[in-house]
Design a protein around this motif. Structure first.
Motif, PDB file in Angstrom:
ATOM      1  N   TRP A  74       0.820  -1.203   0.000  1.00  0.00           N
ATOM      2  CA  TRP A  74       0.000   0.000   0.000  1.00  0.00           C
ATOM      3  C   TRP A  74       0.853   1.252   0.000  1.00  0.00           C
ATOM      4  N   LEU A  75       0.542   2.157  -0.899  1.00  0.00           N
ATOM      5  CA  LEU A  75       1.208   3.454  -0.963  1.00  0.00           C
ATOM      6  C   LEU A  75       0.180   4.551  -0.818  1.00  0.00           C
ATOM      7  N   CYS A  76       0.621   5.685  -0.286  1.00  0.00           N
ATOM      8  CA  CYS A  76      -0.172   6.902  -0.334  1.00  0.00           C
ATOM      9  C   CYS A  76       0.559   7.809  -1.313  1.00  0.00           C
ATOM     10  N   ALA A  77       0.028   7.871  -2.523  1.00  0.00           N
ATOM     11  CA  ALA A  77       0.697   8.598  -3.605  1.00  0.00           C
ATOM     12  C   ALA A  77      -0.350   9.025  -4.624  1.00  0.00           C
ATOM     13  N   ASP A  78       0.079   9.776  -5.607  1.00  0.00           N
ATOM     14  CA  ASP A  78      -0.780  10.129  -6.721  1.00  0.00           C
ATOM     15  C   ASP A  78      -0.699   8.981  -7.726  1.00  0.00           C
ATOM     16  N   ARG A  79      -1.810   8.291  -7.924  1.00  0.00           N
ATOM     17  CA  ARG A  79      -1.819   7.095  -8.783  1.00  0.00           C
ATOM     18  C   ARG A  79      -1.368   7.417 -10.211  1.00  0.00           C
ATOM     19  N   GLN A  80      -1.858   8.516 -10.755  1.00  0.00           N
ATOM     20  CA  GLN A  80      -1.510   8.893 -12.124  1.00  0.00           C
ATOM     21  C   GLN A  80       0.001   9.198 -12.240  1.00  0.00           C
ATOM     22  N   ALA A  81       0.544   9.883 -11.255  1.00  0.00           N
ATOM     23  CA  ALA A  81       1.981  10.174 -11.259  1.00  0.00           C
ATOM     24  C   ALA A  81       2.789   8.888 -11.093  1.00  0.00           C
ATOM     25  N   PHE A  82       2.299   7.971 -10.260  1.00  0.00           N
ATOM     26  CA  PHE A  82       2.962   6.687 -10.059  1.00  0.00           C
ATOM     27  C   PHE A  82       3.017   5.903 -11.371  1.00  0.00           C
ATOM     28  N   VAL A  83       1.901   5.878 -12.097  1.00  0.00           N
ATOM     29  CA  VAL A  83       1.871   5.198 -13.401  1.00  0.00           C
ATOM     30  C   VAL A  83       2.840   5.873 -14.367  1.00  0.00           C
ATOM     31  N   ARG A  84       2.886   7.191 -14.363  1.00  0.00           N
ATOM     32  CA  ARG A  84       3.805   7.922 -15.254  1.00  0.00           C
ATOM     33  C   ARG A  84       5.258   7.562 -14.945  1.00  0.00           C
ATOM     34  N   ILE A  85       5.590   7.446 -13.672  1.00  0.00           N
ATOM     35  CA  ILE A  85       6.937   7.040 -13.270  1.00  0.00           C
ATOM     36  C   ILE A  85       7.258   5.658 -13.842  1.00  0.00           C
ATOM     37  N   LEU A  86       6.353   4.713 -13.652  1.00  0.00           N
ATOM     38  CA  LEU A  86       6.569   3.358 -14.163  1.00  0.00           C
ATOM     39  C   LEU A  86       6.698   3.356 -15.684  1.00  0.00           C
ATOM     40  N   GLU A  87       5.806   4.063 -16.359  1.00  0.00           N
ATOM     41  CA  GLU A  87       5.859   4.126 -17.826  1.00  0.00           C
ATOM     42  C   GLU A  87       7.193   4.688 -18.300  1.00  0.00           C
ATOM     43  N   ASN A  88       7.643   5.767 -17.695  1.00  0.00           N
ATOM     44  CA  ASN A  88       8.898   6.391 -18.129  1.00  0.00           C
ATOM     45  C   ASN A  88      10.091   5.471 -17.910  1.00  0.00           C
ATOM     46  N   ILE A  89      10.110   4.769 -16.789  1.00  0.00           N
ATOM     47  CA  ILE A  89      11.232   3.864 -16.521  1.00  0.00           C
ATOM     48  C   ILE A  89      11.221   2.699 -17.508  1.00  0.00           C
ATOM     49  N   ILE A  90      10.058   2.136 -17.764  1.00  0.00           N
ATOM     50  CA  ILE A  90       9.963   0.996 -18.689  1.00  0.00           C
ATOM     51  C   ILE A  90      10.282   1.439 -20.116  1.00  0.00           C
ATOM     52  N   LYS A  91       9.763   2.592 -20.525  1.00  0.00           N
ATOM     53  CA  LYS A  91      10.083   3.107 -21.870  1.00  0.00           C
ATOM     54  C   LYS A  91      11.580   3.341 -22.013  1.00  0.00           C
ATOM     55  N   ASN A  92      12.196   3.874 -20.989  1.00  0.00           N
ATOM     56  CA  ASN A  92      13.639   4.106 -21.004  1.00  0.00           C
ATOM     57  C   ASN A  92      14.387   2.789 -21.186  1.00  0.00           C
ATOM     58  N   ALA A  93      13.971   1.771 -20.448  1.00  0.00           N
ATOM     59  CA  ALA A  93      14.620   0.454 -20.562  1.00  0.00           C
ATOM     60  C   ALA A  93      14.453  -0.114 -21.972  1.00  0.00           C
ATOM     61  N   LEU A  94      13.247  -0.031 -22.509  1.00  0.00           N
ATOM     62  CA  LEU A  94      12.995  -0.558 -23.854  1.00  0.00           C
ATOM     63  C   LEU A  94      13.766   0.222 -24.921  1.00  0.00           C
ATOM     64  N   PHE A  95      13.875   1.527 -24.754  1.00  0.00           N
ATOM     65  CA  PHE A  95      14.530   2.379 -25.744  1.00  0.00           C
ATOM     66  C   PHE A  95      16.045   2.185 -25.736  1.00  0.00           C
ATOM     67  N   HIS A  96      16.627   2.110 -24.539  1.00  0.00           N
ATOM     68  CA  HIS A  96      18.086   2.068 -24.417  1.00  0.00           C
ATOM     69  C   HIS A  96      18.638   0.674 -24.134  1.00  0.00           C
ATOM     70  N   GLY A  97      17.799  -0.240 -23.666  1.00  0.00           N
ATOM     71  CA  GLY A  97      18.271  -1.568 -23.280  1.00  0.00           C
ATOM     72  C   GLY A  97      18.470  -2.496 -24.456  1.00  0.00           C
ATOM     73  N   ILE A  98      19.289  -3.528 -24.220  1.00  0.00           N
ATOM     74  CA  ILE A  98      19.548  -4.518 -25.273  1.00  0.00           C
ATOM     75  C   ILE A  98      19.228  -5.935 -24.810  1.00  0.00           C
ATOM     76  N   GLY A  99      18.482  -6.063 -23.724  1.00  0.00           N
ATOM     77  CA  GLY A  99      18.087  -7.390 -23.268  1.00  0.00           C
ATOM     78  C   GLY A  99      18.183  -7.540 -21.766  1.00  0.00           C
ATOM     79  N   ASP A 100      17.931  -8.758 -21.301  1.00  0.00           N
ATOM     80  CA  ASP A 100      17.956  -9.094 -19.874  1.00  0.00           C
ATOM     81  C   ASP A 100      17.098  -8.133 -19.058  1.00  0.00           C
ATOM     82  N   TYR A 101      15.872  -7.925 -19.492  1.00  0.00           N
ATOM     83  CA  TYR A 101      14.968  -7.007 -18.807  1.00  0.00           C
ATOM     84  C   TYR A 101      14.419  -7.665 -17.541  1.00  0.00           C
ATOM     85  N   ALA A 102      14.431  -6.913 -16.458  1.00  0.00           N
ATOM     86  CA  ALA A 102      13.891  -7.397 -15.190  1.00  0.00           C
ATOM     87  C   ALA A 102      13.131  -6.261 -14.526  1.00  0.00           C
ATOM     88  N   LEU A 103      11.922  -6.561 -14.062  1.00  0.00           N
ATOM     89  CA  LEU A 103      11.076  -5.566 -13.411  1.00  0.00           C
ATOM     90  C   LEU A 103      10.613  -6.155 -12.086  1.00  0.00           C
TER      91      LEU A 103
END
Length: 162
Positions: free
Chosen positions: A51-80
């Motif tokens: 359980w977190l007390c946070a802004d859900r929309q901002a939390f999703v944006r954080i996750l999206e940005n991190i995952i997009k960054n990994a997909l854009f710059h990464g070359i494999g061995d993805y772990a979340l």
């Protein structure tokens, strides 16, 4: 969005939610992206509610940005992963990289910073700076780590007692 965050014009709407559910939902939105890279990420989700007390929309944006960054710059061995460590929910997204060096780590969250020196890949350098700003506004912390050519972004938030 970054300009609004930096100017203090973004108002966050704090609410209590299960970060595990939001984490799983957000990851599922990137299924086709991982298929397109012919890989299946390793996913590690804590079994108990987180359980977190946070802004859900901002939390999703954080996750999206991190995952997009990994997909854009990464070359494999993805772990979340989403794990509870003490009184914190810790999200870690890792990937193999050839484009990030130890020297990049101190600047990785800076606005407009990109490891694409030629600027040929259309990276804006805003994704991770937004991650850091939103995370800190929700009383969390964002760090970047590079170990054995594996780059990780880790964000942590205080757990809300339910």
């Amino acid at each position: 969005l970054y300009a609004r965050i930096e100017a203090g014009e973004l108002s966050l709407h704090m609410e209590t939610f299960n970060a595990g559910n939001v984490f799983a939902e957000t990851i599922s939105m990137f299924y086709e992206d991982f298929v397109g890279k012919s890989c299946e990420p390793k996913i590690d989700l804590c079994p108990e509610p987180c359980w977190l007390c946070a802004d859900r929309q901002a939390f999703v944006r954080i996750l999206e940005n991190i995952i997009k960054n990994a997909l854009f710059h990464g070359i494999g061995d993805y772990a979340l992963s989403l794990r509870q460590k003490g009184q914190y929910a810790v999200i870690r997204v890792s990937n193999k990289t050839e484009s990030i060096s130890v020297e990049d780590l101190e600047c990785i969250f800076d606005r407009f910073y990109t490891t694409d020196r030629s600027r040929s890949r259309k990276a804006t350098g805003l994704g991770l700076s937004i991650v850091k700003e939103l995370t800190e506004q929700m009383h969390g912390e964002a760090v970047a780590v590079l170990e054995n050519d594996v780059f990780s972004i880790e964000v942590q938030f205080p757990i809300q007692e339910k």
